[in-house]
Design a protein around this motif. Structure first.
Motif, short mmCIF file in Angstrom:
data_model
loop_
_atom_site.label_atom_id
_atom_site.label_comp_id
_atom_site.label_asym_id
_atom_site.label_seq_id
_atom_site.Cartn_x
_atom_site.Cartn_y
_atom_site.Cartn_z
N SER A 1 44.19 -12.74 21.81
CA SER A 1 43.27 -12.16 20.83
C SER A 1 43.62 -12.65 19.42
O SER A 1 42.73 -13.01 18.64
N LYS A 2 44.90 -12.66 19.11
CA LYS A 2 45.31 -13.11 17.77
C LYS A 2 45.02 -14.59 17.57
O LYS A 2 44.71 -15.04 16.46
N SER A 3 45.10 -15.36 18.66
CA SER A 3 44.78 -16.79 18.55
C SER A 3 43.27 -16.97 18.27
O SER A 3 42.87 -17.87 17.54
N GLN A 4 42.44 -16.11 18.88
CA GLN A 4 41.00 -16.15 18.59
C GLN A 4 40.73 -15.85 17.12
O GLN A 4 39.92 -16.52 16.47
N ILE A 5 41.39 -14.80 16.62
CA ILE A 5 41.20 -14.40 15.22
C ILE A 5 41.64 -15.53 14.29
O ILE A 5 40.95 -15.86 13.32
N ALA A 6 42.78 -16.16 14.60
CA ALA A 6 43.28 -17.24 13.75
C ALA A 6 42.33 -18.43 13.76
O ALA A 6 42.06 -19.03 12.70
N LEU A 7 41.82 -18.78 14.93
CA LEU A 7 40.88 -19.90 15.01
C LEU A 7 39.58 -19.58 14.29
O LEU A 7 39.01 -20.44 13.60
N PHE A 8 39.12 -18.34 14.43
CA PHE A 8 37.91 -17.94 13.72
C PHE A 8 38.11 -18.04 12.22
O PHE A 8 37.24 -18.53 11.49
N ASP A 9 39.25 -17.58 11.75
CA ASP A 9 39.53 -17.63 10.32
C ASP A 9 39.50 -19.08 9.83
O ASP A 9 38.92 -19.39 8.79
N LYS A 10 40.12 -19.97 10.59
CA LYS A 10 40.18 -21.38 10.21
C LYS A 10 38.78 -22.01 10.19
O LYS A 10 38.39 -22.65 9.20
N LEU A 11 38.02 -21.85 11.27
CA LEU A 11 36.74 -22.52 11.37
C LEU A 11 35.68 -21.92 10.44
O LEU A 11 34.88 -22.65 9.85
N SER A 12 35.67 -20.60 10.31
CA SER A 12 34.70 -19.98 9.40
C SER A 12 34.99 -20.34 7.95
O SER A 12 34.07 -20.58 7.17
N SER A 13 36.27 -20.41 7.61
CA SER A 13 36.65 -20.81 6.24
C SER A 13 36.23 -22.25 5.98
O SER A 13 35.72 -22.59 4.90
N GLN A 14 36.43 -23.11 6.98
CA GLN A 14 36.05 -24.52 6.85
C GLN A 14 34.54 -24.65 6.65
O GLN A 14 34.08 -25.41 5.79
N LEU A 15 33.78 -23.90 7.43
CA LEU A 15 32.32 -23.97 7.33
C LEU A 15 31.84 -23.47 5.97
O LEU A 15 30.96 -24.07 5.34
N GLN A 16 32.40 -22.36 5.51
CA GLN A 16 32.01 -21.82 4.20
C GLN A 16 32.33 -22.82 3.09
O GLN A 16 31.55 -22.98 2.14
N LYS A 17 33.46 -23.49 3.19
CA LYS A 17 33.83 -24.49 2.18
C LYS A 17 32.84 -25.64 2.17
O LYS A 17 32.41 -26.11 1.10
N GLU A 18 32.43 -26.08 3.35
CA GLU A 18 31.47 -27.18 3.43
C GLU A 18 30.10 -26.77 2.89
O GLU A 18 29.42 -27.55 2.23
N LEU A 19 29.71 -25.54 3.15
CA LEU A 19 28.40 -25.06 2.69
C LEU A 19 28.40 -24.70 1.22
O LEU A 19 27.34 -24.56 0.59
N ASN A 20 29.58 -24.43 0.69
CA ASN A 20 29.74 -24.08 -0.72
C ASN A 20 29.13 -22.72 -1.06
O ASN A 20 28.65 -22.51 -2.18
N TYR A 21 29.08 -21.82 -0.08
CA TYR A 21 28.74 -20.42 -0.36
C TYR A 21 29.34 -19.54 0.73
O TYR A 21 29.66 -20.02 1.82
N ASN A 22 29.51 -18.28 0.43
CA ASN A 22 30.15 -17.36 1.37
C ASN A 22 29.10 -16.67 2.24
O ASN A 22 28.02 -16.30 1.77
N SER A 23 29.45 -16.50 3.48
CA SER A 23 28.61 -15.75 4.43
C SER A 23 29.40 -14.54 4.92
O SER A 23 30.63 -14.49 4.81
N ILE A 24 28.69 -13.57 5.48
CA ILE A 24 29.36 -12.42 6.11
C ILE A 24 30.11 -12.94 7.33
O ILE A 24 29.54 -13.68 8.15
N ARG A 25 31.36 -12.57 7.47
CA ARG A 25 32.13 -12.99 8.64
C ARG A 25 32.43 -11.76 9.52
O ARG A 25 32.78 -10.70 9.00
#
Length: 814
Positions: A623-647
């Motif tokens: 479960s913690k590995s899922q959370i860590a991967l989600f944090d990494k990928l969602s942060s990467q996507l938000q950085k690419e999009l240049n705006y924040n989304s609800i996570r």
């Protein structure tokens, strides 16, 4: 009630900040959603673990409310209203109610106990109303908030009060005693309810008895254990069926559907017939009789009135009506305070734009008819009721006070005119005093279905929602899943309640579920979690928000979005972090970013993932590995999009087990419906759905005879068999039969025998005293859905979602 702001400020010891300290207050409110709030309302901004009334002040000011009791003034509303600053708004409400109670000097009955409080209150109201102008707690308003609101409804015309007090933990009753200040006390049955809130049964008894510290008399069933805790200075008036030293001695005999009592009081013995046989009703009726004896009623009056007691319906029920109507059934009471509650419930649960009320004459308001029906008219206007149907001699005389009103002198006249009233596509509140027999009107309007029903407790839904809400950080949003017909409980009704609670998002599986909710008037944003590409146009048309989980799906949606020239249409991006069901994988993120970057047709409203093992701490590392991967990928996507989304990644179990991963929103599912994998948490949740039926037929078979298909049950003795009209077509699995499962009849388990049929099942009632027409509990408190799931080697989700939509849902609020 008429008070000035200046006077109230003095009473509650508040600091006044505003422009008009002589403003007149004629009503108190704690509910920002009530349409009855106006410029003469004083709003108490109560704060609790799950809500803060201060959050709604700006919205209320915009609606015309000008007066507030607060612990602080939000910056956005400074200088815009009258504010009374206090340290604690609930204590201020209670202090004001205590002061207001002291303005009146007439008999007040205070009732407490574990069981029977509301029934005794309602029966006493019926028994004493011919002689007194009674004010009583509406519904079950017996809490730290409900009691002061009840007291504040007293007016100068009342001359008798009946209020109930309920507590669930230590140090609560003293506050209620100061508010009610009863002269006459009634201690009802002491049971196991709320035992967990007290160190011991003895402490629970002592706490309840604090209500009676200043009473002239305390009425109770004579019991040595309880009397040991009663202050000897308090005069008691006791009854008993075993102890002849009680002030009133009673013997009982049950005959047919009645109970015959022999009552001995002083030198007199007289018979008394009670139209019930269950022990709880007998005790409740005796408590009522004791009050009448204490007040000096003669035996003839007591006999006549007690024999007319009736079952008390304590619930507001939502039912399906014919011609696409929705019914709110409150057909057993008609008084001004409960009318206010029913109208708020109507607004909460309305399923159509058109709102109708069918209303009988109103009794015991304490007002003259001219003033009463003027106030009723204003109440109905403030709640934007489209049509009024009045039934009764008195309300007919005041027809001109109502807009779009038709009146009838009695239910018979209404029934004769029924076909010409053209009911259809409307929500109808049916509210009438018992003497009018409005159940006949409910029967006329109700959709006809078979006698198996799934009762949905809306109070429990609210409780469970608030329980999980209390686990969240202040700024964390809440999405609630209402897919699969609200996990089998009903989609729209639950969605409407959640909208009332200002939920941030609703989640459905498929577009047609969301379309149904939007068409019915739900305005909360709705996410479609499993949208098919063929549904994209309908999703856009109905302002739903799709979850996108693949490059193919994204391109298909963007193509339609561009064709329709959409601008920033909200979509939700699903990332697969280990569930391996749906979602973009790590290798897709770069391509996904490139497609979305700079695309103005859509906007990524949220980024989400789904946990596979949040309910099983054996898989904590995964479960913690899922959370860590989600944090990494969602942060990467938000950085690419240049705006924040609800996570959001947490589901029900995740809310409890991984609070550090709340991000911006969580998704509540099965927990809303009262089910948890955590045994401690399960104790905190309330049962939402109760599946009930009746006994269709009872027969007795001899040893050696069989029951059902395949003769899978052979009687080993003479056996009494009851047939219940529910089967596997209603959602009861066949594997629950053949002695595995049971139903509950008259509080006893009745084993299911033989095979469960499509529309029926059979049970062994040999050792149960029951008859045809008796109620049958299929699941609810016992057996629970979780217990059934465990016995059947499945999960509660499957049990709940299997209940067929041909089973009528009845939604109710206590």
């Amino acid at each position: 009630m008429t008070q000035t702001i200046r006077n109230i400020a003095s009473i509650i010891k508040a600091t006044w900040m505003g422009k008009n300290d002589v403003a007149i207050i004629d009503s108190i409110s704690i509910d920002s959603r009530s349409l009855q709030n106006d410029d003469n309302t004083l709003f108490f901004a109560l704060s609790g673990p799950n809500h803060d009334g201060h959050s709604y002040i700006e919205e209320l000011i915009d609606k015309g409310v000008k007066h507030f009791v607060v612990t602080h003034i939000p910056k956005s509303v400074e200088g815009r209203a009258n504010f009374l600053l206090v340290e604690n708004t609930l204590e201020a409400l209670q202090k004001f109610a205590s002061y207001y109670r002291s303005l009146f000097d007439f008999p007040i009955i205070g009732i407490t106990g574990s069981n029977g409080k509301t029934i005794v209150k309602e029966w006493l109201n019926f028994l004493l109303s011919p002689d007194y102008n009674v004010i009583r707690s509406p519904k079950s308003y017996n809490s730290q908030v409900g009691v002061p609101l009840s007291i504040l409804a007293i007016n100068e015309k009342h001359n008798f009060g009946i209020f109930e007090a309920g507590i669930s933990m230590m140090n609560e009753m003293e506050k209620l005693q100061k508010i009610i200040q009863p002269n006459i006390g009634i201690l009802c049955n002491i049971g196991s309810a709320h035992d967990e809130g007290f160190p011991s049964v003895a402490e629970k008894i002592k706490e309840k008895l604090k209500l009676f510290t200043s009473v002239t008399v305390l009425i109770l069933n004579k019991n040595k254990t309880i009397l040991a805790f009663v202050n000897p200075k308090i005069k008691t008036f006791t009854w008993s069926s075993v102890d002849k030293t009680a002030a009133v001695f009673i013997t009982t005999k049950k005959t047919d559907d009645l109970t015959e009592l022999q009552v001995t009081y002083k030198e007199d013995t007289f018979p008394l017939t009670i139209p019930f046989q269950d022990q709880a009703s007998i005790e409740n009726a005796i408590h009522c009789m004791m009050v009448m004896l204490y007040l000096g009623y003669n035996s003839k009056v007591i006999q006549t009135r007690i024999s007319q007691l009736y079952p008390v319906e304590m619930r507001l029920k939502v039912k399906n009506g014919s011609t696409n109507c929705t019914l709110i059934d409150d057909s057993y009471s008609s008084d001004f305070q409960s009318l206010k509650i029913a109208l708020d419930f109507l607004e909460n649960q309305k399923q159509h734009k058109k709102k109708t009320i069918i209303l009988s004459d109103i009794f015991q308001s304490g007002l003259n008819n001219e003033e009463l029906y003027s106030q009723v008219s204003q109440l109905i206007i403030s709640n934007k009721i489209n049509r009024v149907i009045g039934i009764g001699e008195t309300i007919s005389q005041y027809k001109n006070k109502f807009i779009n009103c038709s009146t009838f002198k009695n239910v018979s006249e209404f029934t004769d005119a029924f076909d010409n009233l053209n009911f259809g596509n409307e929500t109808i509140l049916i509210k009438g005093a018992r003497d009018f027999h409005f159940e006949k009107i409910v029967s006329l309007l109700e959709e006809k279905t078979h006698e198996t029903v799934l009762e949905i407790n809306l109070n429990a839904i609210s409780h469970n929602y608030n329980f999980f809400k209390s686990k969240l950080a202040p700024n964390t949003k809440m999405m609630v899943m209402v897919k699969a017909f609200g996990y089998g409980n009903g989609g729209f009704e639950i969605a409407k309640l959640l909208e009332h609670h200002k939920v941030d998002y609703l989640g459905v599986a498929f577009a047609d579920e969301g379309i149904s909710l939007k068409t019915a008037g739900i305005s909360v944003p709705i996410m479609v979690l499993n949208p098919e590409t063929t549904s994209f146009s309908a999703i856009i048309q109905h302002h739903l928000e799709p979850e996108i989980y693949s490059i193919k799906g994204l391109k298909a949606f963007l193509k339609i979005a561009e064709q329709k020239k959409l601008k920033h249409f909200p979509i939700h991006i699903k990332i697969d972090t280990g569930m391996h069901r749906l979602g973009f994988e790590e290798g897709n993120i770069q391509e996904l970013s490139q497609i979305l970057k700079g695309n103005e047709s859509v906007q990524v409203k949220s980024i989400l993932s789904h946990m596979a093992t949040s309910d099983d701490m054996k898989h904590d590392a995964f479960s913690k590995s899922q959370i860590a991967l989600f944090d990494k990928l969602s942060s990467q996507l938000q950085k690419e999009l240049n705006y924040n989304s609800i996570r959001h990644i947490l589901n029900t179990s995740g809310i409890t087990n991984y609070p550090e991963a709340q991000y911006d929103m969580v998704r509540l599912g099965i927990g809303l419906y009262g089910i948890s994998n955590d045994s401690d948490e399960q104790k905190e949740l309330e049962t939402v759905g109760t599946l009930k039926s009746i006994i269709s037929q009872i027969r007795t078979i001899s040893a050696g005879e069989s029951v059902g298909y395949g003769r899978r049950f052979i009687a080993e003795r003479e056996t009494k068999v009851a047939t219940i009209p529910i089967g596997y077509a209603d959602g009861i699995r066949r594997s629950w039969g053949q002695g595995v499962g049971y139903v509950v009849i008259e509080n006893k388990q009745a084993k299911i025998i033989g095979s469960i049929c499509m529309d029926m099942l059979m049970v062994d009632v040999t050792d149960i005293d029951c008859k045809e027409g008796n109620a049958v509990l299929i699941f609810g408190e016992n057996p629970t859905v979780s217990f059934m799931a465990k016995q059947l080697n499945t999960i509660p989700y499957e049990i709940l979602t299997s209940i067929s939509q041909r089973v009528k849902r009845v939604f109710y609020r206590e």
